[in-house]
Design a protein around this motif. Structure first.
Motif, PDB file in Angstrom:
ATOM      1  N   UNK A 102      14.748 -20.846  -3.795  1.00  0.00           N
ATOM      2  CA  UNK A 102      14.870 -19.398  -3.871  1.00  0.00           C
ATOM      3  C   UNK A 102      15.811 -19.100  -5.036  1.00  0.00           C
ATOM      4  N   UNK A 103      15.315 -18.397  -6.040  1.00  0.00           N
ATOM      5  CA  UNK A 103      16.138 -18.090  -7.208  1.00  0.00           C
ATOM      6  C   UNK A 103      16.948 -16.827  -6.980  1.00  0.00           C
ATOM      7  N   UNK A 104      16.270 -15.816  -6.476  1.00  0.00           N
ATOM      8  CA  UNK A 104      16.976 -14.564  -6.216  1.00  0.00           C
ATOM      9  C   UNK A 104      16.139 -13.682  -5.316  1.00  0.00           C
ATOM     10  N   UNK A 105      16.807 -12.639  -4.840  1.00  0.00           N
ATOM     11  CA  UNK A 105      16.162 -11.645  -3.991  1.00  0.00           C
ATOM     12  C   UNK A 105      16.480 -10.281  -4.587  1.00  0.00           C
ATOM     13  N   UNK A 106      15.497  -9.408  -4.673  1.00  0.00           N
ATOM     14  CA  UNK A 106      15.734  -8.067  -5.193  1.00  0.00           C
ATOM     15  C   UNK A 106      15.261  -7.032  -4.167  1.00  0.00           C
ATOM     16  N   UNK A 107      16.171  -6.170  -3.755  1.00  0.00           N
ATOM     17  CA  UNK A 107      15.793  -5.043  -2.901  1.00  0.00           C
ATOM     18  C   UNK A 107      15.165  -4.009  -3.833  1.00  0.00           C
ATOM     19  N   UNK A 108      13.899  -3.710  -3.637  1.00  0.00           N
ATOM     20  CA  UNK A 108      13.197  -2.872  -4.608  1.00  0.00           C
ATOM     21  C   UNK A 108      12.995  -1.437  -4.147  1.00  0.00           C
ATOM     22  N   UNK A 109      12.907  -1.224  -2.846  1.00  0.00           N
ATOM     23  CA  UNK A 109      12.723   0.148  -2.384  1.00  0.00           C
ATOM     24  C   UNK A 109      13.120   0.287  -0.920  1.00  0.00           C
ATOM     25  N   UNK A 110      13.724   1.402  -0.602  1.00  0.00           N
ATOM     26  CA  UNK A 110      14.063   1.698   0.783  1.00  0.00           C
ATOM     27  C   UNK A 110      13.545   3.088   1.106  1.00  0.00           C
ATOM     28  N   UNK A 111      12.410   3.145   1.777  1.00  0.00           N
ATOM     29  CA  UNK A 111      11.937   4.433   2.279  1.00  0.00           C
ATOM     30  C   UNK A 111      12.394   4.581   3.712  1.00  0.00           C
ATOM     31  N   UNK A 112      11.992   5.653   4.344  1.00  0.00           N
ATOM     32  CA  UNK A 112      12.505   5.942   5.669  1.00  0.00           C
ATOM     33  C   UNK A 112      12.342   4.751   6.619  1.00  0.00           C
ATOM     34  N   UNK A 113      11.127   4.269   6.750  1.00  0.00           N
ATOM     35  CA  UNK A 113      10.915   3.176   7.685  1.00  0.00           C
ATOM     36  C   UNK A 113      10.335   1.944   7.030  1.00  0.00           C
ATOM     37  N   UNK A 114      10.155   2.000   5.757  1.00  0.00           N
ATOM     38  CA  UNK A 114       9.514   0.889   5.069  1.00  0.00           C
ATOM     39  C   UNK A 114      10.409   0.416   3.945  1.00  0.00           C
ATOM     40  N   UNK A 115      10.923  -0.780   4.140  1.00  0.00           N
ATOM     41  CA  UNK A 115      11.850  -1.356   3.171  1.00  0.00           C
ATOM     42  C   UNK A 115      11.137  -2.452   2.405  1.00  0.00           C
ATOM     43  N   UNK A 116      11.437  -2.542   1.131  1.00  0.00           N
ATOM     44  CA  UNK A 116      10.760  -3.527   0.291  1.00  0.00           C
ATOM     45  C   UNK A 116      11.754  -4.427  -0.434  1.00  0.00           C
ATOM     46  N   UNK A 117      11.414  -5.700  -0.487  1.00  0.00           N
ATOM     47  CA  UNK A 117      12.200  -6.643  -1.284  1.00  0.00           C
ATOM     48  C   UNK A 117      11.244  -7.666  -1.889  1.00  0.00           C
ATOM     49  N   UNK A 118      11.728  -8.304  -2.931  1.00  0.00           N
ATOM     50  CA  UNK A 118      10.969  -9.398  -3.549  1.00  0.00           C
ATOM     51  C   UNK A 118      11.817 -10.657  -3.478  1.00  0.00           C
ATOM     52  N   UNK A 119      11.158 -11.751  -3.093  1.00  0.00           N
ATOM     53  CA  UNK A 119      11.825 -13.052  -3.133  1.00  0.00           C
ATOM     54  C   UNK A 119      11.244 -13.798  -4.330  1.00  0.00           C
ATOM     55  N   UNK A 120      12.125 -14.260  -5.204  1.00  0.00           N
ATOM     56  CA  UNK A 120      11.681 -14.999  -6.389  1.00  0.00           C
ATOM     57  C   UNK A 120      11.887 -16.488  -6.150  1.00  0.00           C
ATOM     58  N   UNK A 121      10.781 -17.216  -6.215  1.00  0.00           N
ATOM     59  CA  UNK A 121      10.803 -18.657  -5.933  1.00  0.00           C
ATOM     60  C   UNK A 121      10.504 -19.454  -7.186  1.00  0.00           C
ATOM     61  N   UNK A 122      11.067 -20.643  -7.230  1.00  0.00           N
ATOM     62  CA  UNK A 122      10.742 -21.586  -8.303  1.00  0.00           C
ATOM     63  C   UNK A 122      10.167 -22.830  -7.646  1.00  0.00           C
TER      64      UNK A 122
END
Lengths: 180, 165
Positions: A102-122
């Protein structure tokens, strides 16, 4: 190596390019490295709040998570070794089995009930981006010693008024326990 | 289909997830596995509420707006071209069952230790077969089972079919 200064957080250009390979020169989404400030119970919503904070303490990002997810984060925070692997330990084992990182994690969006993140893998010299909930992404990042970032748009969305009101409701001791 | 793993002496019996039951008054669920080779047998495993929920979601093929933890594990495996070949419940110590997840990537097999609930949650999402070793079946904790069956009788919650033959 040339570095980009972003809200007090220095990220090598290579990492940045990796995180946002499609971004043009001028339109890099700005991301800020966040640290886990604490984890607390929100009695009003019967949920848990993961509090992320940037290095200088200018930006604070609360993320509401469920009980199981809070448990997964808290175990990693407190370095508790459970007798059997918990779900995110198992997740990490699957990555370890093939030497994927796991290289990094980015929280990309937080809506009311739907949260988004990306996990970057190598894995085997290739990079992969996997869609995840922030709670899973953070639980995995903590077990992988990977940095957690938040997009600036996410930080801006959290209106300061709302945040202040929310902070006022917190007792100082709420922060103390899991503060690192 | 490839043959189930390792030593031929280690008999593997195919099971499938039958249902997830609520245990009254506790924060646990009972995962009920049923034998697939024609013999009638039910194998209960006590699991946590969150783990039970994760299995229920997969059983009911419920679509969640965001990926749940085991959906994420599946997604990570897919990204890395890692296939879940099978799940084996291969040990029991102090009433705790141990599962092994058999993974494969380009012919390279790896095994990962897991709790049965995590292993099964992933197996359901990847259509991987589930086995219990004969050794574990022989050493299963019947004390727990008797207790559970007694409770079922008392509650008589229309679970008559869940019974040792």
């Amino acid at each position: 190596m040339r570095n980009s200064k972003m809200l007090g957080c220095t990220v090598p250009v290579a990492v940045w390019r990796f995180l946002f390979p499609t971004a043009g020169g001028a339109s890099f989404p700005v991301i800020t490295q966040m640290h886990l400030k604490g984890l607390m119970f929100d009695p009003y919503n019967n949920a848990y709040i993961v509090v992320l904070r940037d290095e200088e303490g200018h930006e604070m990002l609360p993320i509401w998570v469920g009980k199981a997810e809070a448990g997964a984060i808290s175990m990693a925070l407190e370095n508790v070794a459970p007798p059997r692997p918990m779900t995110h330990d198992f997740m990490k084992s699957v990555l370890d089995a093939y030497d994927a990182k796991v290289i990094s994690v980015v929280i990309t969006d937080l809506n009311e009930n739907t949260y988004f993140a990306k996990i970057h893998l190598m894995y085997e010299d290739s990079e992969y981006t996997v869609d995840a909930r922030p709670s899973d992404a953070i639980a995995l990042a903590l077990r992988s010693n990977a940095p957690v970032f938040a997009r600036e748009t996410v930080l801006n969305k959290q209106s300061s008024e709302e945040l202040e009101q929310w902070l006022e409701n917190l007792k100082p001791e709420d922060f103390g326990k899991l503060d690192s | 289909m490839e043959q189930p793993p390792s030593s031929p002496d280690q008999g593997l019996i195919a099971y499938k997830v039958d249902r997830v039951l609520d245990e009254t008054n506790t924060d646990t669920k009972i995962l009920v596995l049923s034998r697939q080779d024609g013999q009638s047998d039910t194998f209960p495993i006590w699991i946590g509420a969150a783990e039970g929920h994760a299995i229920k979601l997969a059983l009911d093929t419920t679509l969640t707006p965001r990926p749940m933890s085991h959906d994420l594990i599946k997604s990570i495996a897919e990204h890395l071209n890692v296939h879940v070949r099978r799940i084996v419940i291969g040990d029991v110590k102090n009433s705790t069952y141990y599962a092994t997840v058999y993974l494969e990537n380009n012919g390279v097999e790896r095994t990962v230790d897991a709790r049965p609930s995590d292993a099964i949650s992933l197996a359901l999402r990847t259509n991987a077969p589930l086995y219990i070793t004969e050794d574990v079946l022989a050493r299963r904790n019947t004390a727990n089972l008797d207790l559970w069956l007694a409770k079922q009788d008392k509650n008589s919650m229309n679970q008559q079919e869940v019974r040792e033959s």
